[in-house]
Design a protein around this motif. Structure first.
Motif, PDB file in Angstrom:
ATOM      1  N   ALA A 153      37.918  60.783  62.741  1.00  0.00           N
ATOM      2  CA  ALA A 153      39.335  60.605  62.442  1.00  0.00           C
ATOM      3  C   ALA A 153      39.607  59.219  61.869  1.00  0.00           C
ATOM      4  O   ALA A 153      40.439  59.062  60.968  1.00  0.00           O
ATOM      5  CB  ALA A 153      40.171  60.840  63.698  1.00  0.00           C
ATOM      6  N   GLU A 154      38.920  58.201  62.386  1.00  0.00           N
ATOM      7  CA  GLU A 154      39.087  56.844  61.847  1.00  0.00           C
ATOM      8  C   GLU A 154      38.770  56.810  60.357  1.00  0.00           C
ATOM      9  O   GLU A 154      39.508  56.234  59.558  1.00  0.00           O
ATOM     10  CB  GLU A 154      38.150  55.871  62.580  1.00  0.00           C
ATOM     11  CG  GLU A 154      38.642  55.339  63.894  1.00  0.00           C
ATOM     12  CD  GLU A 154      37.750  54.226  64.390  1.00  0.00           C
ATOM     13  OE1 GLU A 154      38.291  53.265  64.956  1.00  0.00           O
ATOM     14  OE2 GLU A 154      36.515  54.283  64.209  1.00  0.00           O
ATOM     15  N   VAL A 155      37.624  57.404  59.998  1.00  0.00           N
ATOM     16  CA  VAL A 155      37.195  57.367  58.601  1.00  0.00           C
ATOM     17  C   VAL A 155      38.135  58.193  57.727  1.00  0.00           C
ATOM     18  O   VAL A 155      38.549  57.748  56.643  1.00  0.00           O
ATOM     19  CB  VAL A 155      35.742  57.872  58.473  1.00  0.00           C
ATOM     20  CG1 VAL A 155      35.334  57.948  57.000  1.00  0.00           C
ATOM     21  CG2 VAL A 155      34.790  56.951  59.218  1.00  0.00           C
ATOM     22  N   LEU A 156      38.495  59.390  58.181  1.00  0.00           N
ATOM     23  CA  LEU A 156      39.386  60.235  57.384  1.00  0.00           C
ATOM     24  C   LEU A 156      40.754  59.578  57.214  1.00  0.00           C
ATOM     25  O   LEU A 156      41.349  59.630  56.135  1.00  0.00           O
ATOM     26  CB  LEU A 156      39.530  61.606  58.040  1.00  0.00           C
ATOM     27  CG  LEU A 156      40.360  62.624  57.249  1.00  0.00           C
ATOM     28  CD1 LEU A 156      39.785  62.839  55.851  1.00  0.00           C
ATOM     29  CD2 LEU A 156      40.450  63.944  58.004  1.00  0.00           C
ATOM     30  N   ARG A 157      41.268  58.936  58.269  1.00  0.00           N
ATOM     31  CA  ARG A 157      42.547  58.217  58.161  1.00  0.00           C
ATOM     32  C   ARG A 157      42.465  57.128  57.098  1.00  0.00           C
ATOM     33  O   ARG A 157      43.384  56.935  56.298  1.00  0.00           O
ATOM     34  CB  ARG A 157      42.881  57.609  59.519  1.00  0.00           C
ATOM     35  CG  ARG A 157      44.088  56.677  59.517  1.00  0.00           C
ATOM     36  CD  ARG A 157      45.350  57.392  59.921  1.00  0.00           C
ATOM     37  NE  ARG A 157      46.166  57.791  58.795  1.00  0.00           N
ATOM     38  CZ  ARG A 157      47.348  58.381  58.921  1.00  0.00           C
ATOM     39  NH1 ARG A 157      47.835  58.652  60.113  1.00  0.00           N
ATOM     40  NH2 ARG A 157      48.037  58.724  57.863  1.00  0.00           N
ATOM     41  N   MET A 158      41.339  56.427  57.068  1.00  0.00           N
ATOM     42  CA  MET A 158      41.160  55.371  56.080  1.00  0.00           C
ATOM     43  C   MET A 158      41.169  55.955  54.665  1.00  0.00           C
ATOM     44  O   MET A 158      41.792  55.404  53.752  1.00  0.00           O
ATOM     45  CB  MET A 158      39.839  54.641  56.341  1.00  0.00           C
ATOM     46  CG  MET A 158      39.558  53.482  55.420  1.00  0.00           C
ATOM     47  SD  MET A 158      38.153  52.506  56.006  1.00  0.00           S
ATOM     48  CE  MET A 158      36.912  53.785  56.133  1.00  0.00           C
TER      49      MET A 158
ATOM     50  N   THR B 191      32.131  46.821  52.818  1.00  0.00           N
ATOM     51  CA  THR B 191      32.716  45.609  53.415  1.00  0.00           C
ATOM     52  C   THR B 191      34.112  45.906  53.935  1.00  0.00           C
ATOM     53  O   THR B 191      34.484  45.477  55.030  1.00  0.00           O
ATOM     54  CB  THR B 191      32.768  44.474  52.384  1.00  0.00           C
ATOM     55  OG1 THR B 191      31.434  44.169  51.967  1.00  0.00           O
ATOM     56  CG2 THR B 191      33.400  43.226  52.981  1.00  0.00           C
ATOM     57  N   GLN B 192      34.895  46.655  53.165  1.00  0.00           N
ATOM     58  CA  GLN B 192      36.234  47.039  53.627  1.00  0.00           C
ATOM     59  C   GLN B 192      36.149  47.927  54.865  1.00  0.00           C
ATOM     60  O   GLN B 192      36.963  47.798  55.783  1.00  0.00           O
ATOM     61  CB  GLN B 192      36.979  47.756  52.506  1.00  0.00           C
ATOM     62  CG  GLN B 192      37.406  46.845  51.368  1.00  0.00           C
ATOM     63  CD  GLN B 192      37.969  47.611  50.186  1.00  0.00           C
ATOM     64  OE1 GLN B 192      37.434  48.645  49.786  1.00  0.00           O
ATOM     65  NE2 GLN B 192      39.051  47.113  49.619  1.00  0.00           N
ATOM     66  N   MET B 193      35.181  48.826  54.904  1.00  0.00           N
ATOM     67  CA  MET B 193      34.989  49.673  56.078  1.00  0.00           C
ATOM     68  C   MET B 193      34.637  48.840  57.298  1.00  0.00           C
ATOM     69  O   MET B 193      35.155  49.064  58.390  1.00  0.00           O
ATOM     70  CB  MET B 193      33.883  50.707  55.816  1.00  0.00           C
ATOM     71  CG  MET B 193      34.263  51.784  54.833  1.00  0.00           C
ATOM     72  SD  MET B 193      32.908  52.953  54.593  1.00  0.00           S
ATOM     73  CE  MET B 193      33.774  54.281  53.749  1.00  0.00           C
ATOM     74  N   LEU B 194      33.767  47.867  57.106  1.00  0.00           N
ATOM     75  CA  LEU B 194      33.374  46.997  58.210  1.00  0.00           C
ATOM     76  C   LEU B 194      34.583  46.226  58.728  1.00  0.00           C
ATOM     77  O   LEU B 194      34.796  46.135  59.945  1.00  0.00           O
ATOM     78  CB  LEU B 194      32.283  46.029  57.741  1.00  0.00           C
ATOM     79  CG  LEU B 194      31.751  45.025  58.764  1.00  0.00           C
ATOM     80  CD1 LEU B 194      31.022  45.749  59.892  1.00  0.00           C
ATOM     81  CD2 LEU B 194      30.819  44.020  58.092  1.00  0.00           C
TER      82      LEU B 194
ATOM     83  N   ALA C 247      25.475  54.120  60.994  1.00  0.00           N
ATOM     84  CA  ALA C 247      26.604  54.756  61.682  1.00  0.00           C
ATOM     85  C   ALA C 247      27.600  55.310  60.673  1.00  0.00           C
ATOM     86  O   ALA C 247      28.123  56.417  60.844  1.00  0.00           O
ATOM     87  CB  ALA C 247      27.283  53.760  62.611  1.00  0.00           C
ATOM     88  N   MET C 248      27.869  54.563  59.604  1.00  0.00           N
ATOM     89  CA  MET C 248      28.828  55.030  58.606  1.00  0.00           C
ATOM     90  C   MET C 248      28.279  56.228  57.859  1.00  0.00           C
ATOM     91  O   MET C 248      29.001  57.192  57.585  1.00  0.00           O
ATOM     92  CB  MET C 248      29.159  53.887  57.632  1.00  0.00           C
ATOM     93  CG  MET C 248      30.349  54.179  56.741  1.00  0.00           C
ATOM     94  SD  MET C 248      31.831  54.678  57.656  1.00  0.00           S
ATOM     95  CE  MET C 248      31.989  53.295  58.795  1.00  0.00           C
ATOM     96  N   ASP C 249      26.986  56.208  57.528  1.00  0.00           N
ATOM     97  CA  ASP C 249      26.380  57.360  56.859  1.00  0.00           C
ATOM     98  C   ASP C 249      26.504  58.612  57.720  1.00  0.00           C
ATOM     99  O   ASP C 249      26.788  59.707  57.212  1.00  0.00           O
ATOM    100  CB  ASP C 249      24.901  57.083  56.566  1.00  0.00           C
ATOM    101  CG  ASP C 249      24.699  56.065  55.463  1.00  0.00           C
ATOM    102  OD1 ASP C 249      25.653  55.816  54.688  1.00  0.00           O
ATOM    103  OD2 ASP C 249      23.584  55.506  55.376  1.00  0.00           O
ATOM    104  N   VAL C 250      26.301  58.457  59.030  1.00  0.00           N
ATOM    105  CA  VAL C 250      26.403  59.598  59.943  1.00  0.00           C
ATOM    106  C   VAL C 250      27.835  60.124  59.980  1.00  0.00           C
ATOM    107  O   VAL C 250      28.078  61.337  59.923  1.00  0.00           O
ATOM    108  CB  VAL C 250      25.920  59.202  61.352  1.00  0.00           C
ATOM    109  CG1 VAL C 250      26.279  60.273  62.380  1.00  0.00           C
ATOM    110  CG2 VAL C 250      24.418  58.968  61.351  1.00  0.00           C
TER     111      VAL C 250
END
Length: 233
Positions: A162-167, A179-182, A196-199
């Motif tokens: 959900a964090e990634v999809l919200r972003m 870098t923005q994700m971090l 972790a991000m790839d997963v």
């Protein structure tokens, strides 16, 4: 999420539970501690934690199986705390839905910082009421941690997904760099964050029924980051 975040601690070592409870309560969180998975699972019927700290070496349950269940059935952030330092254990935990992995021994202040990073919203939405968004026939309900497919099937989202999809939905059709994700999601730069991000991206694509060889919604820009290609409503 409640005004005072609730953290559930599951570890069979009394000293670990005491250290974590003390550090978290001093930092302003409320805590519930459990020595066994059975006690923890029973408590989930009456409490709704914002984050769960899970030890893998439990006396009555496989810790990874519990992590997977929480990731599919709960919107809580999941942080594994374990003495298992092998790369394959960390990768397995992340692939099964954990948001983070802390290796024992650890500093309690580090765990507090990681929880704060996990509970912080990645991008402030334009409207505080915009917790349901639509794109390409899909609906994302961030309050309920649900994806609703074009055929109306409901697919649960983990906190990490959900964090990634919200972003992505807050910044459609714009390049989002690692870098923005971090910066947005918290963590430590390096291979562990990249893995972790790839997963997370892989799991999200699977739930969005993407063809991994030709994804239409989440596009990888090699060496740069990702672009979410859908129009968001």
């Amino acid at each position: 999420m409640t005004d005072i975040p609730v953290i559930a601690i599951l570890d069979d070592e009394p000293e670990i539970r005491r250290l974590l409870s003390s550090a978290l309560e001093e930092a302003g969180f409320r805590t519930h501690s459990f020595a066994r998975a059975a006690e923890f699972e029973a408590a989930l019927r009456r409490i709704t934690p914002d984050a769960c700290l899970i030890d893998l070496g439990l006396p009555d349950r496989d810790g990874l199986a519990l992590v997977h269940r929480l990731a599919t059935e709960s919107g809580a952030a999941i942080i594994i705390i374990s003495g298992r330092a092998q790369v394959q254990d960390r990768v397995a935990g992340l692939e099964l839905g954990a948001d983070d992995y802390v290796i024992k021994p650890f500093e309690p202040v580090e765990v507090v910082a990681r929880i704060r990073a996990r509970l912080r919203r990645p991008v402030q939405p334009a409207s505080h009421d915009a917790q349901i968004v639509g794109f390409s026939g899909w609906t994302a309900d961030f309050d309920r941690y649900l994806l609703i497919a074009p055929d109306k099937a409901e697919i649960p989202l983990s906190h990490a997904e959900a964090e990634v999809l919200r972003m992505f939905t807050d910044a459609p059709r714009r390049l989002i760099t690692r870098t923005q994700m971090l910066d947005a999601l918290g963590g430590s730069a390096g291979d562990s964050f990249d893995r972790a991000m790839d997963v997370r991206i892989s799991r999200l694509r699977t739930k969005l029924r993407e063809d991994p060889r030709n994804p239409q919604l989440i596009k990888t820009i090699y060496g740069a980051g990702y672009i979410f290609l859908a129009e968001v409503t």
